[in-house]
Structures are given as C-alpha cells and as structure tokens.
Write an enzyme that holds these catalytic residues in place. Structure first.
Site, PDB file in Angstrom:
ATOM      1  N   GLU A 210       0.809  -1.235   0.053  1.00 32.70           N
ATOM      2  CA  GLU A 210      -0.165  -0.176  -0.010  1.00 32.70           C
ATOM      3  C   GLU A 210       0.886   1.204   0.070  1.00 32.70           C
ATOM      4  O   GLU A 210       1.794   1.142   0.648  1.00 32.70           O
ATOM      5  CB  GLU A 210      -0.985   0.144   1.383  1.00 32.70           C
ATOM      6  CG  GLU A 210      -1.670  -1.446   1.391  1.00 32.70           C
ATOM      7  CD  GLU A 210      -2.315  -1.550   2.906  1.00 32.70           C
ATOM      8  OE1 GLU A 210      -2.383  -0.426   3.929  1.00 32.70           O
ATOM      9  OE2 GLU A 210      -2.951  -2.217   3.065  1.00 32.70           O
ATOM     10  N   LYS A 212       2.065   4.474   1.389  1.00 33.62           N
ATOM     11  CA  LYS A 212       2.440   5.101   2.747  1.00 33.62           C
ATOM     12  C   LYS A 212       2.263   6.445   2.545  1.00 33.62           C
ATOM     13  O   LYS A 212       3.226   6.954   1.893  1.00 33.62           O
ATOM     14  CB  LYS A 212       3.865   4.599   3.342  1.00 33.62           C
ATOM     15  CG  LYS A 212       3.948   5.205   4.913  1.00 33.62           C
ATOM     16  CD  LYS A 212       5.122   4.524   5.468  1.00 33.62           C
ATOM     17  CE  LYS A 212       5.174   4.990   6.782  1.00 33.62           C
ATOM     18  NZ  LYS A 212       4.947   6.454   7.452  1.00 33.62           N
ATOM     19  N   ARG A 217      -2.683  10.053  11.042  1.00 36.80           N
ATOM     20  CA  ARG A 217      -3.605   8.929  11.356  1.00 36.80           C
ATOM     21  C   ARG A 217      -4.821   9.179  11.920  1.00 36.80           C
ATOM     22  O   ARG A 217      -4.875  10.025  12.816  1.00 36.80           O
ATOM     23  CB  ARG A 217      -2.570   7.856  12.427  1.00 36.80           C
ATOM     24  CG  ARG A 217      -3.462   6.573  12.649  1.00 36.80           C
ATOM     25  CD  ARG A 217      -2.771   5.446  11.677  1.00 36.80           C
ATOM     26  NE  ARG A 217      -3.241   4.323  11.719  1.00 36.80           N
ATOM     27  CZ  ARG A 217      -2.590   3.236  12.483  1.00 36.80           C
ATOM     28  NH1 ARG A 217      -1.292   3.423  12.636  1.00 36.80           N
ATOM     29  NH2 ARG A 217      -2.709   2.123  12.346  1.00 36.80           N
ATOM     30  N   LYS A 372       7.068  -0.935   6.963  1.00 32.35           N
ATOM     31  CA  LYS A 372       7.209   0.234   6.126  1.00 32.35           C
ATOM     32  C   LYS A 372       8.440   0.376   5.503  1.00 32.35           C
ATOM     33  O   LYS A 372       9.471   0.120   6.070  1.00 32.35           O
ATOM     34  CB  LYS A 372       6.895   1.423   7.159  1.00 32.35           C
ATOM     35  CG  LYS A 372       7.710   1.599   8.304  1.00 32.35           C
ATOM     36  CD  LYS A 372       7.444   2.802   9.240  1.00 32.35           C
ATOM     37  CE  LYS A 372       8.231   2.800  10.544  1.00 32.35           C
ATOM     38  NZ  LYS A 372       7.739   3.403  11.513  1.00 32.35           N
TER      39      LYS A 372
HETATM   40  P1  AMP Z   1       5.674   5.800  11.219  1.00 31.45           P
HETATM   41  O1  AMP Z   1       4.808   7.005  11.484  1.00 31.45           O
HETATM   42  O2  AMP Z   1       6.800   6.129  10.092  1.00 31.45           O
HETATM   43  O3  AMP Z   1       5.839   4.704  12.110  1.00 31.45           O
HETATM   44  O4  AMP Z   1       4.484   4.988   9.934  1.00 31.45           O
HETATM   45  C1  AMP Z   1       3.444   4.636  10.551  1.00 31.45           C
HETATM   46  C2  AMP Z   1       2.287   5.553  10.193  1.00 31.45           C
HETATM   47  O5  AMP Z   1       2.238   5.605   8.795  1.00 31.45           O
HETATM   48  C3  AMP Z   1       1.058   4.920  10.669  1.00 31.45           C
HETATM   49  O6  AMP Z   1       0.684   5.348  12.068  1.00 31.45           O
HETATM   50  C4  AMP Z   1       0.103   5.815   9.421  1.00 31.45           C
HETATM   51  O7  AMP Z   1      -0.259   7.150  10.220  1.00 31.45           O
HETATM   52  C5  AMP Z   1       1.030   6.034   8.418  1.00 31.45           C
HETATM   53  N1  AMP Z   1       0.394   5.324   7.386  1.00 31.45           N
HETATM   54  C6  AMP Z   1       0.330   5.668   6.188  1.00 31.45           C
HETATM   55  N2  AMP Z   1       0.013   4.985   5.345  1.00 31.45           N
HETATM   56  C7  AMP Z   1      -0.321   3.759   5.792  1.00 31.45           C
HETATM   57  C8  AMP Z   1      -0.744   2.433   5.385  1.00 31.45           C
HETATM   58  N3  AMP Z   1      -1.060   2.203   4.103  1.00 31.45           N
HETATM   59  N4  AMP Z   1      -0.905   1.700   6.432  1.00 31.45           N
HETATM   60  C9  AMP Z   1      -0.659   1.917   7.673  1.00 31.45           C
HETATM   61  N5  AMP Z   1      -0.145   3.165   8.165  1.00 31.45           N
HETATM   62  C10 AMP Z   1      -0.061   3.868   7.194  1.00 31.45           C
END
Ligand code: AMP
Length: 500
Positions: A210, A212, A217, A372
C-alpha cells in the site's frame, strides 16, 4: 474492606522498587476486595475515579476539611458511595451541598485518609498512577494470562470493569469483551523494513502493498448518525473535521470502525506539506480540505473484524469506502511491487507499507506483519558546530549542527542537528578533530569553520520556521564522515528543499 487497606497497599507499593513485589501487593489487594469493591479499588490505584471529574475545586476542599477522625473506620464502599453522591450534586445551591457532602466524608476520615481523598479529588493521584502495573496485577489476582487482560482493557478502555469481570466471571467472560463502536482503540503500528525486497521475502507473496501516505493517522467510528474521529493518540478531533464526518455518514453502512490516514492535497492531487495537514487538527477554521484514505476496517455493521485476517478486513473495507481506499496492490510480484513503490514516490508520498494478509489487527502494538519501506535519502552536509555531550557522552563533542551549502557561496545554512549514529569511535575522533577547525565557542557548543563534511541519512525533510533555510531534516542520523569531500562539494540547500 476498609479504605485504609488501599492506603497501606499503595504505601507498600511505593516503598519497593521491585516490579514483581509491587504487582504482588496490588494483586493481593484486588483479591481481597469483594465484588463491588473491585472496580473502585482498581480505579483508584490506576489514578482514576469512576465518577470522572467531580468539579470539586481546591477552595471547596480547603473550606470543608474538618478535624480528622481518630480511627480508620471508612470502608471502600463508603468512599465510593460518597463520590457517587458528590458527582450527582448539581443545580442551585450545589456549591453549598457539595461542601456539606465533602465535609461529611472528610470528617469520617483519618488524617492519612483525608490526604488520599484530597489527592483523589484534585486529580493528583494520576501522577503516581499504577496504571502500568494494573493489567499484570489483575492477571495475577484472577489467575489469567496478562495479554488476555491487556487486550480486554485495550478494547473496552475500562480497566476496572475488566478487573471485576476477570475476578467474578472468569476467563470466558473476559474473552467476550470486544470492541465498542465509539470507543477508540490504540492503533496498530508498523516496523521499519530494510528494503522492499527484504519485506517481500520476509512476509511472502500473500501481502498487500500500500502507499504510505505522509499525513495524519485517523480512526473513525460511526454508529448510526453518530461519528467520532480521533488521532493516533486517540484525541477527539471530530469537531475540527466536518468534511470527514460528512463523508463517513455517507458510507453505505450502519456502523463501522475505520483506520486510515488523512491529508491535505493540492489541486493536482499531490500531498501538501505535512504541517498544513496538521494545522487542521486544531480548529475547524482551516480552509484546506482533508482527504481521507482508509486502509483497515475493524468493525462493520455489528461484526468485529479485529481478529479476522487482513484479507477479510480489506474485503469489508472495499465493500464500503470506494474511492477512499488507500492505493494498494494485492499479492504483487516483485516487479509490480517495485513499480507501486516508485509510483508512490513519484506521487509525492513517503513509500509503501507491506502487510501480511493473514495477520490480525494488533491494537497498540508494533508488529512485524506491517513493514514500512521508505527510500533512503542521504545528504552530504557540513558540520557547522557540535555541542558537548552529557550523561554517558560527557567530555565528548556530540550533537552536530548540520548545514547545507549555499549555492551563492554564503555560509552553510543550518538544516538540523543530530547525535544519532555516532559510535564511540566517531565521538572520540570528532572530539579530537573538531577543535582543529574551531572558530569560536560558548559554554555548550564549539563552532567550526565549514570544513568537515558528514554523510547523513534521513527520512525526509519538513518545512521549518526555526531554521534559516525554511527546512529541517527529519530523523537525521550519521552514516560516516566524508574526508573525501570539501564543503564546496556538500549538498546545497536546494537539494535539501527538493526532498520536501
Ligand atoms: P511511522 O509513523 O513512520 O511509524 O509510520 C506509521 C504511520 O504511517 C501510521 O501510523 C500511519 O499514520 C501512516 N500510514 C500511512 N499509510 C499507511 C498505510 N497504508 N498503512 C498503515 N499506516 C499508514
């Protein structure tokens, strides 16, 4: 149970440093509480009152603090009943009636009990809260696994009730505790993946790849015509995001819990800077509209989906959210997955998420089933200063001030600081080396002539009002020094800005 037992237990817990001893004492207290005493006892030790805020100010408290009782006779039930009575006082003359009720309660309490009651009523109890120990203590008292209790508490958001159910009704009843639409759950978190190919190798072919998105969030609950929108930290932002509320009300369902990301887009559909999205989370007055992209569905029309595999949750999601599904590919081969990743970057997004289709939703946890993947950005920057370290790094020059080259030949332009990635060897080296490049210093910092280039890895950059170039590095860490480069070969401020 006497109220003073709670005081004894909390004193005993405070006086030992061993976590297991604390849990034992807490569990023992829960075990000796009878049915209706369990909830208040757990709530108090976890720093809460079940009645919520009682609206009792300091003034009323001080005014109604009578002579303490000589002997401890108050029971847990007495205190709970008095708190419930206090919470129910409203209308005309409520201040005087509240003061009278308080004075009656405090008059029946010993000096020590009065102290605890005052702390409870002023909300001060929260500071010494044992919330972190509570799930383990309840598990011990009920003889159930701690994860079972933690999960029930996470889903219901009501630790005292979980304690009562665990003790009086047992494991099967705890397992019945599920999601409640309208009550937020902590979001599932992702772990960093090394690379796209490593993530695909780790999770196998059954994955969803997906986009990102770099937004904010959101978790959205809808029950009939009622909608709740919360942030990653479960802050209620419903009132600030009317466009999201409207959109969710238009979805073809009765009740739903969605997980997703929201962001402000520009006219061509590219993301606007992160701060612009965040600015909408405070007030309803922002002009930028937020667009939601949903990636998970935890509940649909009476069915909890949390424990269903992602594949099933995504089916539910697709059946309801239509265009507001985050761009995703199911089970792509490596070539298609790479193309999706490249497209995400080209569209101005952060990277991709690779998620195992057989994984359940691990609320509040950082699992390995969501990985991620972001491109690695590295920049060669000029060290313009270094701060003396503290703690373990005392005596070493540690936190680096990083500058990007001014293409017009001016002094490097500061874009961030970092002490991440510095090994002991690098710390030692830079402490010796930097003084040879010193231009001046103050109490905390040694400033350098622009002569040393360091390679920095970063997650990206963001707009900044603090730094003179208007951009700041995000999650910068040192890769290595670049003695092979001079400051004239460092990356320019334009290169840094282009990562925005
Ligand atoms: P990080 O903040 O770098 O730990 O990445 C996780 C965050 O990416 C999540 O808390 C979401 O806010 C965001 N996010 C963006 N796209 C997605 C996705 N397809 N699935 C899950 N989280 C996502």
């Amino acid at each position: 149970m006497l109220f003073t037992r709670v005081i004894e237990a909390s004193r005993q817990i405070a006086s030992t440093r061993a976590r297991t001893a604390k849990i034992d004492t807490f569990a023992e207290l829960i075990r000796s509480a009878q049915g209706p005493e369990i909830e208040p006892v757990v709530a108090w030790l976890a720093g809460e009152l079940r009645q919520g805020r009682l609206g009792v100010g300091w003034k009323t408290l001080v005014a109604s603090r009578p002579e303490p009782a000589p002997e401890a006779a108050l029971t847990v039930a007495d205190v709970e009943a008095a708190l419930t009575e206090l919470a129910g006082i409203s209308g005309t003359g409520s201040t005087a009636r509240r003061a009278a009720a308080l004075s009656e309660l405090l008059g029946a309490a010993t000096a020590e009990e009065q102290d605890l009651l005052v702390r409870m009523l002023t909300g001060e109890l929260r500071q010494g809260s044992l919330e972190g120990l509570a799930a383990d203590a309840i598990a011990r008292a009920a003889d159930l696994p701690a994860p079972t209790i933690r999960r029930a508490a996470m889903l219901s958001g009501d630790l005292p009730a979980v304690a009562r159910i665990a003790i009086t009704d047992g494991a099967a009843a705890v397992a019945q505790i599920g999601l409640t639409v309208g009550r937020p759950v902590r979001p599932m978190l992702a772990s960093p993946g090394e690379s796209l190919s490593a993530a695909l190798a780790a999770l196998g072919p059954q994955v969803s790849v997906e986009y990102k998105l770099d937004g904010a969030r959101i978790q959205v609950h809808r029950d009939g015509r009622e909608v709740l929108v919360v942030t990653r930290t479960l802050r209620d932002i419903t009132a600030s995001v009317p466009e999201l509320v409207e959109l969710v009300l238009a979805l073809p369902c009765r009740s739903i819990i969605l997980d997703g990301e929201t962001l402000a887009l520009n006219d061509s559909g590219r993301p606007r800077p992160f701060q612009e999205t965040m600015s909408r989370f405070g007030s309803a007055s922002g002009e930028l509209l937020l667009t939601p992209f949903f990636f998970d569905c935890l509940h649909l029309d009476g069915m909890d989906l949390l424990d269903e595999p992602l594949s099933r949750r995504l089916q539910a999601l697709e059946s309801v959210v239509g265009d507001h599904r985050i761009p995703a590919l199911m089970c792509p081969d490596t070539v298609a997955a790479q193309a999706h990743f490249d497209a995400a970057i080209a569209d101005g997004h952060e990277g991709v998420m690779v998620k195992a289709l057989d994984s359940t939703y691990a609320a509040g946890r950082r699992g390995k089933s969501w990985l991620k993947i972001k491109p690695e950005h590295t920049l060669d920057l000029v060290v313009i200063a270094a701060e003396w370290g503290y703690g373990r790094r005392t005596g070493w020059l540690s936190n680096l001030h990083l500058g990007a080259r001014d293409p017009d030949g001016g002094a490097p332009i500061m874009v961030g600081k970092t002490f991440k990635g510095l090994t002991d060897e690098l710390l030692r080296w830079q402490t010796e080396e930097f003084v040879r490049h010193e231009s001046h210093r103050d109490a905390h910092t040694v400033y350098l002539r622009p002569e040393i280039v360091v390679e920095i890895e970063l997650d990206g950059v963001q707009t900044s009002t603090r730094y003179p170039g208007g951009v700041a590095l995000r999650f910068a860490r040192v890769v290595r020094y670049r003695p092979d480069k001079t400051a004239a070969q460092a990356d320019t401020i334009d290169a840094v800005r282009s990562l925005r």
